[in-house]
Design an enzyme around this catalytic site. Structure first.
Site, PDB file in Angstrom:
ATOM      1  N   HIS A   1       0.800  -1.227   0.000  1.00  0.00           N
ATOM      2  CA  HIS A   1       0.000   0.000   0.000  1.00  0.00           C
ATOM      3  C   HIS A   1       0.839   1.288   0.000  1.00  0.00           C
ATOM      4  O   HIS A   1       0.304   2.396   0.085  1.00  0.00           O
ATOM      5  CB  HIS A   1      -0.914  -0.044   1.234  1.00  0.00           C
ATOM      6  CG  HIS A   1      -2.121   0.828   1.165  1.00  0.00           C
ATOM      7  ND1 HIS A   1      -2.391   1.802   2.098  1.00  0.00           N
ATOM      8  CD2 HIS A   1      -3.138   0.890   0.272  1.00  0.00           C
ATOM      9  CE1 HIS A   1      -3.517   2.408   1.792  1.00  0.00           C
ATOM     10  NE2 HIS A   1      -3.995   1.873   0.697  1.00  0.00           N
TER      11      HIS A   1
ATOM     12  N   LYS B   1       3.121   4.508  -1.034  1.00  0.00           N
ATOM     13  CA  LYS B   1       3.046   5.507  -2.099  1.00  0.00           C
ATOM     14  C   LYS B   1       4.178   6.477  -1.864  1.00  0.00           C
ATOM     15  O   LYS B   1       3.963   7.646  -1.576  1.00  0.00           O
ATOM     16  CB  LYS B   1       1.708   6.232  -2.087  1.00  0.00           C
ATOM     17  CG  LYS B   1       0.814   5.723  -0.982  1.00  0.00           C
ATOM     18  CD  LYS B   1      -0.503   6.323  -0.827  1.00  0.00           C
ATOM     19  CE  LYS B   1      -1.447   5.373  -0.108  1.00  0.00           C
ATOM     20  NZ  LYS B   1      -1.669   4.112  -0.806  1.00  0.00           N
TER      21      LYS B   1
ATOM     22  N   ASP C   1      17.078  10.761  -5.774  1.00  0.00           N
ATOM     23  CA  ASP C   1      18.533  10.905  -5.660  1.00  0.00           C
ATOM     24  C   ASP C   1      19.080  10.404  -4.319  1.00  0.00           C
ATOM     25  O   ASP C   1      20.127  10.894  -3.863  1.00  0.00           O
ATOM     26  CB  ASP C   1      18.958  12.368  -5.876  1.00  0.00           C
ATOM     27  CG  ASP C   1      18.643  12.843  -7.302  1.00  0.00           C
ATOM     28  OD1 ASP C   1      18.644  12.005  -8.214  1.00  0.00           O
ATOM     29  OD2 ASP C   1      18.400  14.048  -7.486  1.00  0.00           O
TER      30      ASP C   1
HETATM   31 ZN   LIG Z   1      -6.020   0.618   0.030  1.00  0.00          ZN
END
Ligand SMILES: [Zn+2]
Ligand SMILES: [Zn+2]
Lengths: 181, 181
Positions: free
Chosen positions: A125, A127, A132
């Site tokens: 899950h 994100k 760099d």
């Molecule tokens: Zn979710």
């Protein structure tokens, strides 16, 4: 693999610049795609962070179906020799649930970016993006059009090594334990 | 409202301590509820951050159905006179989609916590907590059992004022534009 790890080390060593403290330690807020409110960020602001990568972009993304972002990655990757882009995504999303994510990441993979898929009991899950090896973007925002235009979302940007080192280490572990697409 | 803002100011001024730098600038990673790996956090670690609040807990949560966390909040709230807990949640989730979230937050509201619901085109998708106006927890983690036991998730903890001030300001704006449950 070993080759990729070596490439990565080289890319890291090439870095001769520091990211401006204040710009890279902040929070971007999104609200239903509104961009007139000075408190809120826009897709353009977000793109700027991605676009300023010089050596490596490491993505760990549950979903990614926003072609504006896909195009930024593809353009950068094809223009800049030596830019390393590594992507980890969710196995279920990639193989069945979300055709938008599959199409976009398949294209990235076909163009030569490194891509792995991670199995999980439910969702991989995350994100987050590491830029760099120096900055991290993380928060509630999935990289989809709905998230940018219909949701309330936050993306925290940090260069604090207490944060960045942990994400780097976690990315390496996830990468090792992920499979080819 | 004005009364709440005053209470909040007072609570802020009461704060006489600083949070230890290293503990409050870190990242918690979750992976399918595994807790034996030293790289990974546990529900217990997460609870500790909540539980160390002394004056205010401000939650902006898309979902919240994990009763371990609900019980921590309720216990703290009922024990500690003067602890201010403010909650913003998603209108659709609260009124229809997620019975788990509704039940838990309804209980919090009935016990006297401040609660508002926020409408959005799609989701009020935030999952952040501000502790004592001094630290923020944010990331991919929804406060549900699935997230803690079945997903790969990250929660970033920060006391950097460049982050915290932005979340405080955003919380105030969201609060003003939210409605009673
Ligand atoms: Zn979710
Ligand atoms: Zn969502």
């Amino acid at each position: 693999g070993t080759k990729e790890e070596k490439e990565y080390e080289i890319a890291q060593r090439k870095l001769q610049f520091r990211k401006p403290e204040k710009i890279w330690n902040t929070v971007l807020f999104f609200e239903n795609g509104v961009t007139t409110d000075p408190e809120l960020a826009s897709l353009k602001t977000f793109v700027h962070y991605l676009d300023s990568a010089r050596a490596t972009i490491q993505l760990c993304l549950y979903r990614m179906s926003h072609w504006t972002l896909g195009d930024v990655l593809l353009k950068k990757f094809n223009k800049r020799r030596g830019l390393l882009i590594q992507i980890i995504t969710d196995y279920d999303v990639f193989t069945s649930i979300d055709k938008g994510t599959t199409r976009l990441f398949r294209k990235c993979f076909d163009e030569g970016m490194s891509l792995k898929v991670r199995r999980s009991k439910s969702h991989m899950h995350h994100k987050f993006a590491i830029i760099d090896g120096e900055a991290v973007l993380t928060g509630s925002l999935n990289w989809t059009e709905q998230a940018f235009t219909g949701n309330h979302e936050d993306v925290l940007v940090t260069t604090n090594p207490l944060h960045v080192d942990k994400y780097m280490q976690r990315f390496r572990t996830l990468w090792r334990n992920s499979q080819d697409p």
